[in-house]
Design a protein around this motif. Structure first.
Motif, PDB file in Angstrom:
ATOM      1  N   TYR A 107       0.826  -1.208   0.000  1.00 19.82           N
ATOM      2  CA  TYR A 107       0.000   0.000   0.000  1.00 19.82           C
ATOM      3  C   TYR A 107       0.862   1.261   0.000  1.00 19.82           C
ATOM      4  O   TYR A 107       0.854   2.034   0.937  1.00 19.82           O
ATOM      5  CB  TYR A 107      -0.944  -0.028   1.206  1.00 19.82           C
ATOM      6  N   ASP A 108       1.607   1.437  -1.069  1.00 16.97           N
ATOM      7  CA  ASP A 108       2.489   2.598  -1.175  1.00 16.97           C
ATOM      8  C   ASP A 108       2.169   3.455  -2.397  1.00 16.97           C
ATOM      9  O   ASP A 108       3.001   4.233  -2.849  1.00 16.97           O
ATOM     10  CB  ASP A 108       3.952   2.154  -1.198  1.00 16.97           C
ATOM     11  N   GLY A 109       0.993   3.314  -2.944  1.00 19.52           N
ATOM     12  CA  GLY A 109       0.609   4.076  -4.124  1.00 19.52           C
ATOM     13  C   GLY A 109       0.863   3.295  -5.398  1.00 19.52           C
ATOM     14  O   GLY A 109       1.134   2.094  -5.368  1.00 19.52           O
ATOM     15  N   LEU A 110       0.786   3.992  -6.499  1.00 22.11           N
ATOM     16  CA  LEU A 110       0.991   3.344  -7.791  1.00 22.11           C
ATOM     17  C   LEU A 110       2.454   2.948  -7.964  1.00 22.11           C
ATOM     18  O   LEU A 110       3.361   3.663  -7.545  1.00 22.11           O
ATOM     19  CB  LEU A 110       0.572   4.289  -8.924  1.00 22.11           C
ATOM     20  N   HIS A 111       2.653   1.783  -8.557  1.00 21.35           N
ATOM     21  CA  HIS A 111       4.005   1.268  -8.807  1.00 21.35           C
ATOM     22  C   HIS A 111       4.684   2.096  -9.888  1.00 21.35           C
ATOM     23  O   HIS A 111       4.054   2.534 -10.843  1.00 21.35           O
ATOM     24  CB  HIS A 111       3.905  -0.194  -9.238  1.00 21.35           C
ATOM     25  N   ARG A 112       5.983   2.337  -9.736  1.00 17.94           N
ATOM     26  CA  ARG A 112       6.764   3.074 -10.732  1.00 17.94           C
ATOM     27  C   ARG A 112       7.456   2.074 -11.650  1.00 17.94           C
ATOM     28  O   ARG A 112       8.133   1.159 -11.181  1.00 17.94           O
ATOM     29  CB  ARG A 112       7.814   3.946 -10.052  1.00 17.94           C
ATOM     30  N   VAL A 113       7.285   2.275 -12.941  1.00 14.00           N
ATOM     31  CA  VAL A 113       7.892   1.393 -13.936  1.00 14.00           C
ATOM     32  C   VAL A 113       8.812   2.221 -14.823  1.00 14.00           C
ATOM     33  O   VAL A 113       8.427   3.276 -15.323  1.00 14.00           O
ATOM     34  CB  VAL A 113       6.810   0.706 -14.808  1.00 14.00           C
ATOM     35  N   GLY A 114      10.020   1.715 -15.002  1.00 17.61           N
ATOM     36  CA  GLY A 114      10.994   2.344 -15.887  1.00 17.61           C
ATOM     37  C   GLY A 114      11.909   1.284 -16.462  1.00 17.61           C
ATOM     38  O   GLY A 114      11.764   0.093 -16.161  1.00 17.61           O
ATOM     39  N   LEU A 115      12.856   1.679 -17.243  1.00 22.18           N
ATOM     40  CA  LEU A 115      13.787   0.713 -17.844  1.00 22.18           C
ATOM     41  C   LEU A 115      14.560  -0.059 -16.779  1.00 22.18           C
ATOM     42  O   LEU A 115      14.916  -1.219 -16.972  1.00 22.18           O
ATOM     43  CB  LEU A 115      14.761   1.435 -18.784  1.00 22.18           C
ATOM     44  N   HIS A 116      14.823   0.589 -15.637  1.00 25.32           N
ATOM     45  CA  HIS A 116      15.631  -0.041 -14.589  1.00 25.32           C
ATOM     46  C   HIS A 116      14.916  -1.209 -13.901  1.00 25.32           C
ATOM     47  O   HIS A 116      15.565  -2.076 -13.339  1.00 25.32           O
ATOM     48  CB  HIS A 116      16.045   1.001 -13.547  1.00 25.32           C
ATOM     49  N   ASN A 117      13.585  -1.249 -13.965  1.00 27.49           N
ATOM     50  CA  ASN A 117      12.887  -2.338 -13.259  1.00 27.49           C
ATOM     51  C   ASN A 117      11.863  -3.045 -14.136  1.00 27.49           C
ATOM     52  O   ASN A 117      11.042  -3.807 -13.642  1.00 27.49           O
ATOM     53  CB  ASN A 117      12.222  -1.808 -11.985  1.00 27.49           C
ATOM     54  N   PHE A 118      11.900  -2.816 -15.435  1.00 31.58           N
ATOM     55  CA  PHE A 118      10.964  -3.481 -16.343  1.00 31.58           C
ATOM     56  C   PHE A 118      11.448  -4.898 -16.600  1.00 31.58           C
ATOM     57  O   PHE A 118      12.594  -5.115 -16.971  1.00 31.58           O
ATOM     58  CB  PHE A 118      10.851  -2.700 -17.656  1.00 31.58           C
ATOM     59  N   HIS A 119      10.578  -5.884 -16.378  1.00 32.11           N
ATOM     60  CA  HIS A 119      10.928  -7.288 -16.579  1.00 32.11           C
ATOM     61  C   HIS A 119       9.655  -8.070 -16.862  1.00 32.11           C
ATOM     62  O   HIS A 119       8.555  -7.510 -16.886  1.00 32.11           O
ATOM     63  CB  HIS A 119      11.679  -7.846 -15.361  1.00 32.11           C
ATOM     64  N   HIS A 120       9.800  -9.362 -17.051  1.00 26.22           N
ATOM     65  CA  HIS A 120       8.661 -10.228 -17.409  1.00 26.22           C
ATOM     66  C   HIS A 120       7.545 -10.175 -16.355  1.00 26.22           C
ATOM     67  O   HIS A 120       6.380 -10.293 -16.696  1.00 26.22           O
ATOM     68  CB  HIS A 120       9.139 -11.675 -17.614  1.00 26.22           C
ATOM     69  N   GLY A 121       7.882  -9.962 -15.105  1.00 27.56           N
ATOM     70  CA  GLY A 121       6.880  -9.930 -14.031  1.00 27.56           C
ATOM     71  C   GLY A 121       6.372  -8.537 -13.688  1.00 27.56           C
ATOM     72  O   GLY A 121       5.743  -8.341 -12.648  1.00 27.56           O
ATOM     73  N   SER A 122       6.629  -7.558 -14.551  1.00 26.64           N
ATOM     74  CA  SER A 122       6.214  -6.183 -14.241  1.00 26.64           C
ATOM     75  C   SER A 122       4.707  -6.040 -14.074  1.00 26.64           C
ATOM     76  O   SER A 122       4.240  -5.223 -13.282  1.00 26.64           O
ATOM     77  CB  SER A 122       6.711  -5.216 -15.321  1.00 26.64           C
ATOM     78  N   ALA A 123       3.926  -6.834 -14.794  1.00 24.52           N
ATOM     79  CA  ALA A 123       2.463  -6.753 -14.652  1.00 24.52           C
ATOM     80  C   ALA A 123       2.040  -7.149 -13.240  1.00 24.52           C
ATOM     81  O   ALA A 123       1.178  -6.497 -12.632  1.00 24.52           O
ATOM     82  CB  ALA A 123       1.773  -7.632 -15.691  1.00 24.52           C
TER      83      ALA A 123
END
Length: 195
Positions: A107-123
């Motif tokens: 419960y920390d708000g919306l997840h941040r997605v960028g090149l540094h943490n984009f992977h197969h499990g990002s969804a």
């Protein structure tokens, strides 16, 4: 560890399906009640994601179905919101964590997605974060793929709401005793088993 599905019983067909087939429905993320479900923020610090990555992430989210459960069987708001104002049930289940991916909500708000943490499990990462206003739910999510609509569970207990009628308690008790007498029927008001 038991997890709980708060459920009304007015739509008795759905409740009976859970008891008879020992399964819970898993919904697509866009059918869940949080309007921010599945949204995320672009992280500029790790490099923004391109259109292909956005499409890939959207496609992955659409392949996932979610069964939302709670760690807390005594939450007054959950009883009010999801169990017909304390007239429904909280179904205590075990989920095979070797068979299903189960994640606690952060419960920390919306997840941040960028090149540094984009992977197969990002969804899954995106669908495992919610705004802090939902923290009272103490939610854990079971994620399923491959067009599966249900999560197989072992039902261990059914907690009858504090405002449930005597007739409904009697009917549920009789049904459960005939289907699986090992399932304990509990009174939410007293936290004791019906005998």
């Amino acid at each position: 560890m038991l997890l709980y599905k708060y459920r009304g019983i007015q739509s008795f067909r759905f409740f009976t399906d859970i008891i008879l087939k020992q399964r819970l429905y898993a919904a697509p993320y866009f059918d869940l009640n949080d309007p921010m479900e599945g949204r995320y923020l672009y992280s500029q610090s790790g490099g923004s994601i391109d259109q292909d990555m956005k499409r890939l992430l959207k496609g992955e989210k659409e392949k996932i179905r979610i069964c939302s459960l709670s760690r807390d069987p005594k939450n007054e708001l959950m009883w009010s919101h999801y169990a017909e104002g304390h007239k429904g049930v909280a179904i205590g289940v075990e989920v095979d964590r070797n068979k299903y991916e189960v994640e606690p909500i952060i419960y920390d708000g919306l997840h941040r997605v960028g090149l540094h943490n984009f992977h197969h499990g990002s969804a899954i990462d995106v669908l495992s974060h919610k705004l802090d206003v939902w923290q009272y739910e103490e939610e854990e999510r079971v994620f399923v793929r491959n067009n599966k609509q249900y999560v197989n569970v072992k039902i261990r207990e059914i907690i009858c709401g504090s405002r449930m009628s005597t007739q409904d308690i009697g009917f549920i008790t009789e049904l459960v005793q005939k289907v699986n007498p090992k399932i304990e029927i509990v009174n939410a008001r007293t936290n004791s088993a019906y005998v």
